[in-house]
Structure formats: C-alpha cells, structure tokens
Design an enzyme around this catalytic site. Sequence first.
Site, PDB file in Angstrom:
ATOM      1  N   GLY A 273       0.852  -1.187   0.000  1.00  0.00           N
ATOM      2  CA  GLY A 273       0.000   0.000   0.000  1.00  0.00           C
ATOM      3  C   GLY A 273       0.885   1.233   0.000  1.00  0.00           C
ATOM      4  CB  CYS A 276       4.946   6.137  -3.460  1.00  0.00           C
ATOM      5  SG  CYS A 276       5.260   7.750  -2.783  1.00  0.00           S
TER       6      CYS A 276
HETATM    7  C1  UDX Z   1       8.017   3.930  -0.894  1.00  0.00           C
HETATM    8  C2  UDX Z   1       9.499   3.850  -1.281  1.00  0.00           C
HETATM    9  O1  UDX Z   1      10.142   2.826  -0.489  1.00  0.00           O
HETATM   10  C3  UDX Z   1      10.180   5.195  -1.070  1.00  0.00           C
HETATM   11  O2  UDX Z   1      11.519   5.146  -1.533  1.00  0.00           O
HETATM   12  C4  UDX Z   1       9.394   6.261  -1.833  1.00  0.00           C
HETATM   13  O3  UDX Z   1       9.972   7.540  -1.586  1.00  0.00           O
HETATM   14  C5  UDX Z   1       7.939   6.262  -1.436  1.00  0.00           C
HETATM   15  O4  UDX Z   1       7.366   4.963  -1.625  1.00  0.00           O
HETATM   16  P1  UDX Z   1       6.654   3.920   1.403  1.00  0.00           P
HETATM   17  O5  UDX Z   1       5.446   3.764   0.543  1.00  0.00           O
HETATM   18  O6  UDX Z   1       6.644   4.966   2.454  1.00  0.00           O
HETATM   19  O7  UDX Z   1       7.946   4.197   0.509  1.00  0.00           O
HETATM   20  O8  UDX Z   1       6.927   2.527   2.160  1.00  0.00           O
HETATM   21  P2  UDX Z   1       7.657   1.164   1.770  1.00  0.00           P
HETATM   22  O9  UDX Z   1       8.500   0.765   2.914  1.00  0.00           O
HETATM   23  O10 UDX Z   1       8.312   1.206   0.457  1.00  0.00           O
HETATM   24  O11 UDX Z   1       6.435   0.135   1.734  1.00  0.00           O
HETATM   25  C6  UDX Z   1       5.416   0.200   0.752  1.00  0.00           C
HETATM   26  C7  UDX Z   1       4.463  -0.961   0.904  1.00  0.00           C
HETATM   27  O12 UDX Z   1       5.090  -2.197   0.576  1.00  0.00           O
HETATM   28  C8  UDX Z   1       3.952  -1.146   2.340  1.00  0.00           C
HETATM   29  O13 UDX Z   1       2.589  -1.475   2.319  1.00  0.00           O
HETATM   30  C9  UDX Z   1       4.791  -2.293   2.867  1.00  0.00           C
HETATM   31  O14 UDX Z   1       4.172  -2.975   3.918  1.00  0.00           O
HETATM   32  C10 UDX Z   1       4.925  -3.139   1.616  1.00  0.00           C
HETATM   33  N1  UDX Z   1       6.098  -4.045   1.628  1.00  0.00           N
HETATM   34  C11 UDX Z   1       7.358  -3.538   1.703  1.00  0.00           C
HETATM   35  C12 UDX Z   1       5.911  -5.419   1.517  1.00  0.00           C
HETATM   36  O15 UDX Z   1       4.773  -5.897   1.427  1.00  0.00           O
HETATM   37  N2  UDX Z   1       7.006  -6.234   1.484  1.00  0.00           N
HETATM   38  C13 UDX Z   1       8.289  -5.759   1.558  1.00  0.00           C
HETATM   39  O16 UDX Z   1       9.228  -6.565   1.518  1.00  0.00           O
HETATM   40  C14 UDX Z   1       8.467  -4.369   1.680  1.00  0.00           C
END
Ligand code: UDX
EC number: 1.1.1.22
Length: 472
Positions: A273, A276
């Site tokens: 989610g 971005c």
């Molecule tokens: C992301 C990018 O990481 C960041 O560089 C950019 O500036 C903005 O978008 P963000 O959306 O804040 O950041 O969080 P992120 O840690 O990337 O996680 C995004 C989603 O992926 C979350 O819902 C998280 O739970 C999920 N996720 C992340 C997974 O399901 N598995 C993973 O291994 C990593």
Amino acid sequence: MTVVKNICCIGAGYVGGPTCAVLAYKSPDIKVTIVDLSEARIAAWNSDNLPIYEPGLDEVVFACRGKNLFFSTDVDAAIQEADLIFVSVNTPTKKSGMGAGMAADLAYVESATRRIAEVAKSPKIVVEKSTVPCRTAQSMRTILEANSTSEIHFDILSNPEFLAEGTAIKDLLNPDRVLIGALQTESGIEAQNALVDVYTHWVPKERVITTNLWSSELSKLAANAMLAQRISSINALSAICEATGADVDEVAFACGKDTRLGSKFLKASVGFGGSCFQKDILNLVYLSTQLNLPEVAAYWQQVVIMNEYQKKRFVRNIISTLFNTITNKKIAVLGFAFKKDTGDTRESAAITLIKDFIQENARVAIYDPKVEAEQIYMDLSEPGVVDTQKQLEKNIQICQSAYEAADDADAVVIVTEWDEFRDDQLDYEKIYAGMKKPAFLFDGRLLVNAAKLRQIGFKVSVIGKNELAGTA
Ligand code: UDX
Ligand code: ADP
C-alpha cells in the site's frame, strides 16, 4: 556562484514536512519556512502534537522550530523571501477526466507554480519534490517562463524524495542517494550546484547524483516501480508456496542471499500500500501508453494486477476457511495503516479487505495503534452514501486495543506488521481465551510464530505457508 540562504517549502505533508525539517536541522545557516494552505495542518506543526507520526520527527522539529525552521500559512511572503522553493504538494491519481485512475492530478503542482510566478519579485530556484510524471518540470518551466522578466529568472530542478514512511528521519539523515536533475544549461547547472551545496551540509558528496531533468523524474518512478515489482514477484511466489508446501520465507531468504538479488523488499504480504507505489506504477503505465509502448505498459500494469490479486486471494482464503461464510461473524482486524510505524492509511490493504468483509455482512472490529477513528470512517466510506458513519457503525467497531477487537471474535486478521502484534508482545493466550472456537488467525504479514500459536489452539493460516509443509 549561487548560495542558498532562504528556503521555502510549499506543502507541509508527509514529504515536505519531514524533508525540510531535517534540512533545517542539518543547516543552521539556512532559514527554512514550510507553508501550507491548510491552517489546521500548520497549527498542528506549530503545536506539541505534530500532524504526522514519524519516529524521530518530534526531536528534529522541536530542536529547530522557531530558530531556523518556521511553519506558516503565509505562502506569498515565504515565496518572496526564498532563494529556493521546494514544491512538495500532493499529486494524487486523477479521479475523473482524461487518464482517470491512471495519470497524476497535477492541479496542485500547477497552482503552486502559478502562485510562485505571480508573487515572485526576485530570481528563484524552483525544485520539483513531489513525485510527478516525467516532463512535469517542462510544464512548470513553461508557466514560470511565461511570467518571468529580465530581472526575475526561474531555474527548475527535479529533486525527487526517496524517503519511506516510518523510517523517514533515518532515510533523510542518511540517504542512499540524493538525486538532483537540471536542464544542462549554464544557469541550470549553477542552480543544480547550489542545491548540491545545500545537501552536502550532511550528505557525503559522492551520494549526491546529478543528472538531466528527465532522468531524475523517470528515476523516481522507476525506483518505486522496481521496488513494488519485487513485492509482487514474491507475492506471486507466495501463492505457489501455499499450493505446494514451499515456505515463502525460506524461498525469499534463499533468493535474497544471492548478492545480485539482495534480501530487501522480498517480504511477502497481503499486498503493498502507501501513497507511492500504485500511483507511480500507474503513472508509468500511462506514460508508456502515451508513448505508444503498449507492451511496456502491460508489463508494469501486471505489478498492480498481482497486488490486487493478492488482496482478493487473502480474503477468499479467509471466507473459505470460515466454512464459506462470514455473515454475522466477528472479524478482528489488527492494523489499518499501510505499514508499521506510520499513521498513514493511503492505499492500505486494510481498506480493501474490510470493504470486502462488510460486503459479506461480517462484523469487523478494527484496532490500529496510530490511526484515528475519523480516518478509518473516511477511508471506508463509499462515495454518495449519506450519513456514512452511521451506516458503517452497523458493520464496524473501532477498538482501543487488540484484546478488545479480538474479544468474542471468530477470526483475527493481522494486516499491518506493528511490533505490538508480535507473539512475544501480545498475549495470544488471552486473545485465544476470549475468542469463539475454533479460533482462527490469519497472518497477512508473516509476523507471528504459527507453530507457537497452534500450540495455544489457534487455527493459523499464513500468507505463503502451508500448514502441512514439510510433513509430506
Ligand atoms: C516507498 C518507497 O520505499 C520510497 O523510496 C518512496 O519515496 C515512497 O514509496 P513507502 O510507501 O513509504 O515508501 O513505504 P515502503 O517501505 O516502500 O512500503 C510500501 C508498501 O510495501 C507497504 O505497504 C509495505 O508494507 C509493503 N512491503 C514492503 C511489503 O509488502 N514487502 C516488503 O518486503 C516491503
Ligand atoms: P505528500 O505525501 O506528497 O507530502 P500530502 O497530501 O501529505 O502529500 O501533503 C501535501 C500538502 O500540500 C497538503 O498539506 C496540502 O494542503 C498542501 N498543498 C497543496 N496545494 C498547495 C498550494 N498550492 N499551496 C500550499 N500548500 C498546498
């Protein structure tokens, strides 16, 4: 040589607020003013209760607020005073019109840019910080140039933000890289160098990358698309794991040990989610379509399709495990934010899941340590429904603890990986004792030790794991 002494940041949101607060913290010689149209948001930034929850943010803001960091609604004054202006306004996906559901809505960027053009009385470096489709800088330039005079010259830079929520302060203090794109003209390069000098107050020079404008804009979309693609890849594999008895954690670990792949962003989940990933991929899809590259568009679109599939697959598994009906059953949802350590709910998997549970006439009890009840009602409301909260209250209950949510529930569903839901933090014996039997637990985050919970008596189902794995 241009030296930046006064910075204005338009937009006091998740990006502008933390980014410019850290900038002020690390650059005592620069005055930073963060402005926003929302009086409530600015009032919160000026209070003890900041509008964004982000570990370490309070310390940074409280250390420099009132010294060289200011929050204000006086947008015009801050623009006039500044040498450099960050545009950090929101760029949501368009809801209607051309490109609806795909393209970014640039109305906020355009209106902030027009404001700069209208009120500026001296040269400015204007920095595009919001994540935007490629070539937005060009539109900003056209607007600004149409309004510039021989005394007022505008330079446009692209400086996308790579911070992740929940770790924003850590990411900002110690970024993997800072990317600054500029038109490769004499004045563009001078502006680029001026911003490089701002960042090198605390970022090692070799981590500050300079590129042309378009590379910078595309790199931001590309980085997010590739990160999301890794998650969709491991989620696609999680479905195979469940069907075969392979364990997705073991597969991710084994793959991640390959230094060419690396271990990060391989955690299977109920779906990614955040504001971005989906938005940026859809931007890329839209851009590819516009550029008449349908195969490229379809390739990236698949990352989003897989993410939707993962959420639906999880819901289907819950319903079928609960004897094919959840009507009138109580489902405790642990976590509503899109990931841990943030109160942000944008595009959170919890929203899709809970809406599906409501459609099936379940009773849903929700607990999240950081998300306000008001936000949950807003996220779950359907357009056009009057008296939404009253309608929703028939199906949902917002709880103050995991124990309250799980009390008398048929199933517990872990949606966000908050530390407090781990099995060494939450008293699962107590949860079990209070639940209907059989007590089902669905772990959408690979957070708990399933074997330990099965010993308590739970019927546990984990994404990417098959209960019978290893027994064949
Ligand atoms: C992301 C990018 O990481 C960041 O560089 C950019 O500036 C903005 O978008 P963000 O959306 O804040 O950041 O969080 P992120 O840690 O990337 O996680 C995004 C989603 O992926 C979350 O819902 C998280 O739970 C999920 N996720 C992340 C997974 O399901 N598995 C993973 O291994 C990593
Ligand atoms: P992001 O996650 O990109 O930071 P947010 O929605 O959290 O997005 O924040 C964007 C902020 O920009 C909002 O607080 C909004 O009020 C503000 N904003 C939008 N347009 C303007 C504008 N023209 N002038 C000042 N602030 C603006």
